[in-house]
Design an enzyme around this catalytic site. Structure first.
Site, PDB file in Angstrom:
ATOM      1  N   LYS A 182      -5.276  -0.355  -0.227  1.00 38.82           N
ATOM      2  CA  LYS A 182      -5.389   1.089  -0.417  1.00 38.82           C
ATOM      3  C   LYS A 182      -6.840   1.506  -0.609  1.00 38.82           C
ATOM      4  O   LYS A 182      -7.632   0.797  -1.225  1.00 38.82           O
ATOM      5  CB  LYS A 182      -4.535   1.526  -1.610  1.00 38.82           C
ATOM      6  CG  LYS A 182      -3.044   1.265  -1.404  1.00 38.82           C
ATOM      7  CD  LYS A 182      -2.212   1.655  -2.599  1.00 38.82           C
ATOM      8  CE  LYS A 182      -2.418   0.734  -3.766  1.00 38.82           C
ATOM      9  NZ  LYS A 182      -1.466   0.980  -4.868  1.00 38.82           N
ATOM     10  N   GLY A 217      -0.498   7.360 -11.750  1.00 38.87           N
ATOM     11  CA  GLY A 217       0.770   6.983 -11.142  1.00 38.87           C
ATOM     12  C   GLY A 217       0.796   6.997  -9.630  1.00 38.87           C
ATOM     13  O   GLY A 217       1.869   6.912  -9.035  1.00 38.87           O
TER      14      GLY A 217
END
Length: 550
Positions: A182, A217
């Site tokens: 990512k 999150g």
């Protein structure tokens, strides 16, 4: 399967709802999945960081897992925070026995805040779990930990800071698993994620970098979204693409959530909300009063008017009360106009003046002096007291909501009546044709629609507290409209009896003039006067609902 895919999240908690199981369930629901959750750890955390972690006994964990697999077909599993070696091994053992088609592991080792969430022994145990996974989704810090474990396994390590894709390739090859490297923690104007296969093949998923610090999150949310979409589409690249686009939108909406004073959560519902039609307060209110409307159209007064059997003397008595009502109603319409601006002010002012202008002759001719001196009926007085209470509210939106049912209910009644120029089968002129035509006039229907839009604008701009007061004002006014139609025939007249307009009292009992607000907002107290200064109203200058749209 035709229904939502069934996705199980195995992870820790977040009491603020931005990460962990709570975020997982939101992400699953946002992609039309049915979310289930097994708690691995109770985490005391917020947008500033982790305060403490409690790991329940492993037997409780296994009982949770078995309770799900004994009863539910699971299409996908997302594994998040595990915390300890014994928990990692228990989840691994369960997956060996119950592995679904899709397994995504988000190796929660380091939180966005920098807190370490997995001990060293558990990090090593995680490698056993990778053998059962389809996809691993580490953040940059976690990818560095995994690259470090490669050295433990006897392989060459790779510097994540200089070659994240190379590190992902090494991890994918070593544990024969897809790895999503990512780009959220990298620099630059874009945030590109790279899906790496065990054979070294890559697919880059490009996306803009959203300028926000509210990223709490994101890893939990993305991995759960991917698991859900992979179970539905059966393709990892489609799943990653869809989940990334969704997360970009969730990040773009994060600042508006205003949750927490640290690194806040993303807006899991951003794309779903964008796809839904806007919620209209006036539509909600109208649906809420469906039972009152059904009772209204079924009153003997309206049934008798529709079929031409209504006693003319009863109708004249109704008109007399209508005159009392209209003088106050015209005043309230004018008050709404005076407290409004622009097109809304012009509309309400025209509506007020139209009360006298468009149907004065109809009232005058119909009354013909027979009921001109009728005193104000208690039901009419109660309705007027309700409007007066709403007029005393600090926000004009409450009064606007209270006067709206006079538009909406009468236009709705007209639509139910339809055309009624002659009596069916008799060839006679319908005795109430002019009045029914007035109910169903297209111009009045347009005015009703315009009034609704102006009130909707007010509701949209109002605070929740004011919208609640508007809803109660509208509901009570519809109840008073029902009472008004029951009043002429005396058939079990009911009037609103509580501050919400939800309770009703039969005719013949003592009923207070009812407000819809709290006492500090000008509600009418029990025992208030039921007389009205409108008793001497001139019927030649009043009408019920025929107003101009302005």
């Amino acid at each position: 399967m035709s229904g939502p895919v069934r996705v199980l999240s195995i992870a820790g908690t977040d009491p603020t709802g931005g990460a962990g199981l709570q975020a997982d369930l939101k992400a699953i629901a946002a992609h039309d999945g049915y979310g289930m959750a097994v708690v691995t750890a109770v985490v005391a955390q917020n947008t500033h960081g982790v305060r403490s972690v409690h790991v329940p006994d492993v037997t409780v964990l296994r009982d949770q897992l078995d309770a799900v697999s004994d009863d539910v077909v699971v299409d996908a599993v997302k594994v998040g925070m595990l915390g300890t070696t014994v928990v990692v091994r228990e989840v691994t053992d369960w997956l060996r026995a119950h592995r679904p088609a899709v397994v995504v592991v988000d190796p929660v080792m380091v939180a966005t805040s920098g807190d370490r969430l997995l001990d060293a022994d558990a990090e090593v145990a995680m490698t056993e779990l990778f053998a059962l996974a389809d996809l691993v989704t580490p953040n940059r810090s976690e990818l560095a930990v995994l690259a470090g474990l490669l050295g433990t396994a006897g392989s060459d390590t790779v510097d994540v800071d200089t070659d994240a894709v190379g590190a992902a390739r090494a991890v994918a090859r070593r544990w024969d698993v897809l790895v999503l490297a990512k780009g959220g923690h990298a620099g630059g104007s874009t945030s590109d994620d790279v899906l790496v296969a065990p054979d070294g093949a890559v697919r880059v998923f490009r996306g803009p970098r959203v300028p926000t610090t509210n990223t709490h999150g994101t890893g939990c949310s993305l991995s759960s979204a991917i698991a859900t979409l992979a179970a539905r589409h059966g393709d990892w690249e489609l799943a990653v693409r869809g989940a990334k686009d969704w997360l970009t939108a969730a990040l773009a909406g994060a600042d508006a959530l205003e949750v927490g004073s640290g690194h806040g959560p993303v807006d899991h519902g951003a794309l779903v909300r964008r796809a839904l039609p806007p919620v209209r307060s006036t539509d909600l209110w109208w649906t809420d009063v469906e039972e009152l409307l059904a009772a209204t159209i079924d009153t003997p007064f309206l049934r008798g008017m529709a079929d031409g059997t209504l006693d003319p003397n009863v109708f004249a008595g109704y008109l007399a009360q209508d005159v009392h009502y209209l003088r106050a109603y015209e005043r309230h319409l004018g008050a709404v106009g005076a407290r409004s601006a622009g097109p809304a002010a012009a509309f309400w002012a025209a509506a007020a003046s139209g009360c006298a202008e468009e149907a004065a002759s109809l009232h005058h001719r119909r009354l013909a002096g027979t009921h001109a001196d009728d005193a104000v009926d208690p039901t009419c007085a109660g309705y007027l007291a309700h409007l007066a209470a709403c007029a005393s509210a600090a926000d004009v939106a409450v009064l606007a909501a209270a006067v709206l049912p006079c538009f909406r209910v009468y236009a709705w009644v007209g639509a139910q009546f339809g055309a009624a120029a002659v009596l069916p089968g008799a060839g006679e002129l319908h005795p109430y044709a002019d009045w029914i035509t007035a109910y169903g006039d297209p111009g009045f229907a347009a005015s009703s629609a315009a009034a609704t839009e102006h009130v909707e604008d007010l509701a949209r701009a109002a605070t929740p507290a004011v919208r609640g007061a508007m809803a109660r004002a509208f509901r009570a006014s519809v109840a008073w409209e029902l009472a008004f139609f029951r009043m002429p025939t005396g058939d079990a007249v009911v009037t609103p009896d509580d501050a919400d307009g939800r309770g009703y009292r039969a005719a013949g009992t003592t009923t207070s003039a009812v407000g819809v607000l709290g006492a500090t907002d000008g509600s009418v107290s029990p025992g208030a006067s039921r007389t009205s200064s409108t008793a001497s109203a001139d019927p030649s200058t009043e009408q019920r609902i025929q107003v101009k749209s302005g």
